[in-house]
Motif scaffolding. Sequence first.
Motif, PDB file in Angstrom:
ATOM      1  N   THR A  58       5.231   1.209   3.084  1.00 53.81           N
ATOM      2  CA  THR A  58       5.108  -0.239   3.034  1.00 53.81           C
ATOM      3  C   THR A  58       4.825  -0.757   4.435  1.00 53.81           C
ATOM      4  OG1 THR A  58       7.490  -0.548   3.340  1.00 53.81           O
ATOM      5  CG2 THR A  58       6.683  -0.472   1.061  1.00 53.81           C
ATOM      6  N   ASP A  59       4.285  -1.936   4.512  1.00 60.87           N
ATOM      7  CA  ASP A  59       4.045  -2.584   5.789  1.00 60.87           C
ATOM      8  C   ASP A  59       4.277  -4.083   5.619  1.00 60.87           C
ATOM      9  OD1 ASP A  59       1.379  -2.227   8.302  1.00 60.87           O
ATOM     10  OD2 ASP A  59       3.481  -2.833   8.453  1.00 60.87           O
ATOM     11  N   TYR A  60       4.686  -4.730   6.706  1.00 63.29           N
ATOM     12  CA  TYR A  60       5.012  -6.155   6.656  1.00 63.29           C
ATOM     13  C   TYR A  60       4.461  -6.865   7.884  1.00 63.29           C
ATOM     14  CZ  TYR A  60       8.418  -4.692   3.140  1.00 63.29           C
ATOM     15  OH  TYR A  60       9.023  -4.166   2.024  1.00 63.29           O
ATOM     16  N   ALA A  61       4.081  -8.111   7.684  1.00 70.13           N
ATOM     17  CA  ALA A  61       3.759  -8.954   8.823  1.00 70.13           C
ATOM     18  C   ALA A  61       5.037  -9.203   9.620  1.00 70.13           C
ATOM     19  CB  ALA A  61       3.170 -10.281   8.346  1.00 70.13           C
ATOM     20  N   ASP A  62       4.896  -9.354  10.925  1.00 69.70           N
ATOM     21  CA  ASP A  62       6.073  -9.596  11.763  1.00 69.70           C
ATOM     22  C   ASP A  62       6.847 -10.835  11.307  1.00 69.70           C
ATOM     23  OD1 ASP A  62       4.538  -8.500  14.905  1.00 69.70           O
ATOM     24  OD2 ASP A  62       5.534  -7.376  13.297  1.00 69.70           O
ATOM     25  N   SER A  63       6.127 -11.820  10.814  1.00 73.31           N
ATOM     26  CA  SER A  63       6.754 -13.081  10.423  1.00 73.31           C
ATOM     27  C   SER A  63       7.668 -12.957   9.214  1.00 73.31           C
ATOM     28  CB  SER A  63       5.679 -14.136  10.145  1.00 73.31           C
ATOM     29  OG  SER A  63       4.799 -13.688   9.140  1.00 73.31           O
ATOM     30  N   VAL A  64       7.523 -11.877   8.429  1.00 77.55           N
ATOM     31  CA  VAL A  64       8.344 -11.722   7.224  1.00 77.55           C
ATOM     32  C   VAL A  64       9.238 -10.495   7.275  1.00 77.55           C
ATOM     33  CG1 VAL A  64       6.505 -12.847   5.906  1.00 77.55           C
ATOM     34  CG2 VAL A  64       6.722 -10.355   5.830  1.00 77.55           C
ATOM     35  N   LYS A  65       9.072  -9.679   8.302  1.00 78.77           N
ATOM     36  CA  LYS A  65       9.826  -8.440   8.404  1.00 78.77           C
ATOM     37  C   LYS A  65      11.328  -8.730   8.410  1.00 78.77           C
ATOM     38  CE  LYS A  65       7.369  -5.579  10.701  1.00 78.77           C
ATOM     39  NZ  LYS A  65       6.678  -4.864  11.802  1.00 78.77           N
ATOM     40  N   GLY A  66      12.048  -7.962   7.615  1.00 75.79           N
ATOM     41  CA  GLY A  66      13.488  -8.151   7.508  1.00 75.79           C
ATOM     42  C   GLY A  66      13.901  -9.185   6.485  1.00 75.79           C
ATOM     43  N   ARG A  67      12.952  -9.953   5.980  1.00 76.93           N
ATOM     44  CA  ARG A  67      13.265 -10.985   4.983  1.00 76.93           C
ATOM     45  C   ARG A  67      12.594 -10.707   3.639  1.00 76.93           C
ATOM     46  NH1 ARG A  67      11.427 -15.978   5.698  1.00 76.93           N
ATOM     47  NH2 ARG A  67       9.606 -15.372   6.926  1.00 76.93           N
ATOM     48  N   PHE A  68      11.414 -10.105   3.662  1.00 75.16           N
ATOM     49  CA  PHE A  68      10.668  -9.815   2.438  1.00 75.16           C
ATOM     50  C   PHE A  68      10.734  -8.316   2.156  1.00 75.16           C
ATOM     51  CE2 PHE A  68       7.337 -13.518   2.566  1.00 75.16           C
ATOM     52  CZ  PHE A  68       8.364 -14.421   2.726  1.00 75.16           C
ATOM     53  N   THR A  69      10.732  -7.980   0.874  1.00 74.39           N
ATOM     54  CA  THR A  69      10.699  -6.584   0.450  1.00 74.39           C
ATOM     55  C   THR A  69       9.685  -6.432  -0.675  1.00 74.39           C
ATOM     56  OG1 THR A  69      13.039  -6.291   1.012  1.00 74.39           O
ATOM     57  CG2 THR A  69      12.023  -4.627  -0.416  1.00 74.39           C
ATOM     58  N   ILE A  70       8.743  -5.523  -0.482  1.00 74.76           N
ATOM     59  CA  ILE A  70       7.741  -5.245  -1.514  1.00 74.76           C
ATOM     60  C   ILE A  70       8.166  -3.992  -2.265  1.00 74.76           C
ATOM     61  CG2 ILE A  70       6.254  -3.840  -0.012  1.00 74.76           C
ATOM     62  CD1 ILE A  70       3.836  -5.165  -1.404  1.00 74.76           C
ATOM     63  N   SER A  71       7.915  -3.984  -3.559  1.00 72.77           N
ATOM     64  CA  SER A  71       8.222  -2.798  -4.356  1.00 72.77           C
ATOM     65  C   SER A  71       7.233  -2.753  -5.519  1.00 72.77           C
ATOM     66  CB  SER A  71       9.660  -2.846  -4.869  1.00 72.77           C
ATOM     67  OG  SER A  71       9.872  -3.974  -5.706  1.00 72.77           O
ATOM     68  N   ARG A  72       7.163  -1.593  -6.139  1.00 74.57           N
ATOM     69  CA  ARG A  72       6.265  -1.456  -7.281  1.00 74.57           C
ATOM     70  C   ARG A  72       6.909  -0.591  -8.347  1.00 74.57           C
ATOM     71  NH1 ARG A  72       0.855   0.690  -5.167  1.00 74.57           N
ATOM     72  NH2 ARG A  72       0.343   0.912  -7.372  1.00 74.57           N
ATOM     73  N   ASP A  73       6.530  -0.876  -9.580  1.00 76.26           N
ATOM     74  CA  ASP A  73       6.969  -0.090 -10.731  1.00 76.26           C
ATOM     75  C   ASP A  73       5.700   0.296 -11.479  1.00 76.26           C
ATOM     76  OD1 ASP A  73       7.931   0.922 -13.110  1.00 76.26           O
ATOM     77  OD2 ASP A  73       9.594  -0.481 -13.231  1.00 76.26           O
ATOM     78  N   ASN A  74       5.184   1.467 -11.183  1.00 81.13           N
ATOM     79  CA  ASN A  74       3.915   1.882 -11.784  1.00 81.13           C
ATOM     80  C   ASN A  74       4.027   2.040 -13.302  1.00 81.13           C
ATOM     81  OD1 ASN A  74       2.547   1.868  -9.337  1.00 81.13           O
ATOM     82  ND2 ASN A  74       2.970   4.033  -8.925  1.00 81.13           N
ATOM     83  N   ALA A  75       5.190   2.389 -13.767  1.00 81.53           N
ATOM     84  CA  ALA A  75       5.376   2.531 -15.216  1.00 81.53           C
ATOM     85  C   ALA A  75       5.212   1.188 -15.919  1.00 81.53           C
ATOM     86  CB  ALA A  75       6.742   3.126 -15.504  1.00 81.53           C
ATOM     87  N   LYS A  76       5.580   0.109 -15.225  1.00 81.66           N
ATOM     88  CA  LYS A  76       5.449  -1.237 -15.805  1.00 81.66           C
ATOM     89  C   LYS A  76       4.169  -1.925 -15.345  1.00 81.66           C
ATOM     90  CE  LYS A  76      10.402  -2.101 -16.353  1.00 81.66           C
ATOM     91  NZ  LYS A  76      11.534  -2.994 -16.033  1.00 81.66           N
ATOM     92  N   ASN A  77       3.372  -1.218 -14.520  1.00 81.28           N
ATOM     93  CA  ASN A  77       2.130  -1.810 -14.007  1.00 81.28           C
ATOM     94  C   ASN A  77       2.401  -3.119 -13.275  1.00 81.28           C
ATOM     95  OD1 ASN A  77      -0.079  -0.106 -14.366  1.00 81.28           O
ATOM     96  ND2 ASN A  77      -1.241  -1.644 -15.491  1.00 81.28           N
ATOM     97  N   VAL A  79       4.055  -5.099  -9.501  1.00 87.20           N
ATOM     98  CA  VAL A  79       4.466  -5.085  -8.102  1.00 87.20           C
ATOM     99  C   VAL A  79       5.263  -6.356  -7.854  1.00 87.20           C
ATOM    100  CG1 VAL A  79       3.686  -5.039  -5.703  1.00 87.20           C
ATOM    101  CG2 VAL A  79       2.459  -3.745  -7.437  1.00 87.20           C
ATOM    102  N   TYR A  80       6.241  -6.250  -6.970  1.00 83.47           N
ATOM    103  CA  TYR A  80       7.132  -7.371  -6.722  1.00 83.47           C
ATOM    104  C   TYR A  80       7.208  -7.677  -5.228  1.00 83.47           C
ATOM    105  CZ  TYR A  80       8.470  -5.648 -11.302  1.00 83.47           C
ATOM    106  OH  TYR A  80       8.433  -5.206 -12.598  1.00 83.47           O
ATOM    107  N   LEU A  81       7.523  -8.919  -4.927  1.00 87.04           N
ATOM    108  CA  LEU A  81       7.795  -9.318  -3.552  1.00 87.04           C
ATOM    109  C   LEU A  81       9.080 -10.131  -3.565  1.00 87.04           C
ATOM    110  CD1 LEU A  81       6.670  -9.164  -0.635  1.00 87.04           C
ATOM    111  CD2 LEU A  81       5.726 -11.454  -1.019  1.00 87.04           C
ATOM    112  N   GLN A  82      10.156  -9.527  -3.086  1.00 83.68           N
ATOM    113  CA  GLN A  82      11.426 -10.222  -2.967  1.00 83.68           C
ATOM    114  C   GLN A  82      11.443 -10.953  -1.638  1.00 83.68           C
ATOM    115  OE1 GLN A  82      14.106 -10.456  -5.182  1.00 83.68           O
ATOM    116  NE2 GLN A  82      14.874 -11.954  -3.700  1.00 83.68           N
ATOM    117  N   MET A  83      11.627 -12.259  -1.686  1.00 85.77           N
ATOM    118  CA  MET A  83      11.580 -13.083  -0.488  1.00 85.77           C
ATOM    119  C   MET A  83      12.940 -13.742  -0.290  1.00 85.77           C
ATOM    120  SD  MET A  83       7.797 -14.791  -0.906  1.00 85.77           S
ATOM    121  CE  MET A  83       8.301 -15.876  -2.209  1.00 85.77           C
ATOM    122  N   ASN A  84      13.604 -13.392   0.783  1.00 87.13           N
ATOM    123  CA  ASN A  84      14.913 -13.946   1.116  1.00 87.13           C
ATOM    124  C   ASN A  84      14.832 -14.757   2.401  1.00 87.13           C
ATOM    125  OD1 ASN A  84      15.999 -12.513  -1.098  1.00 87.13           O
ATOM    126  ND2 ASN A  84      16.415 -10.719   0.177  1.00 87.13           N
TER     127      ASN A  84
END
Length: 126
Positions: A58-77, A79-84
């Motif tokens: 995974t990779d993140y922009a500096d502005s969101v690092k530590g606050r956003f988390t990207i994940s994917r579930d290929n079985a469900k087709n 992708v998610y972006l958790q933004m805190n």
Amino acid sequence: QLMLVESGGGSVQPGGSLRLSCAASGFALDDYVIGWFRQAPGKEREAASCVSRSGGRTDYADSVKGRFTISRDNAKNAVYLQMNSLKPEDTAVYYCAAYRSYFRTSCKMSPDYNYWGQGTQVTVSS
């Protein structure tokens, strides 16, 4: 027909959280690298995050690092972006995008992706 559809946007107060979803149809998501991009009014589109085909890179922009988390579930087709810890400067239209890749463990933060969703609005305001 290959389609990407974002959901989960909305309005939230500073410090709040949102979880964006990107649902893929018409293709097998595990053949594609996925990125989340955003565009604020009057500004250029910028990358927020990307995830490799395997999900292991995974990779993140500096502005969101530590606050956003990207994940994917290929079985469900999907992708998610958790933004805190959202900030007013996170206000933008958020897009998911995809490109087909031979490599399973890389992703890119440049916007030259082949397929794009229609976007979902995120507004952070008190």
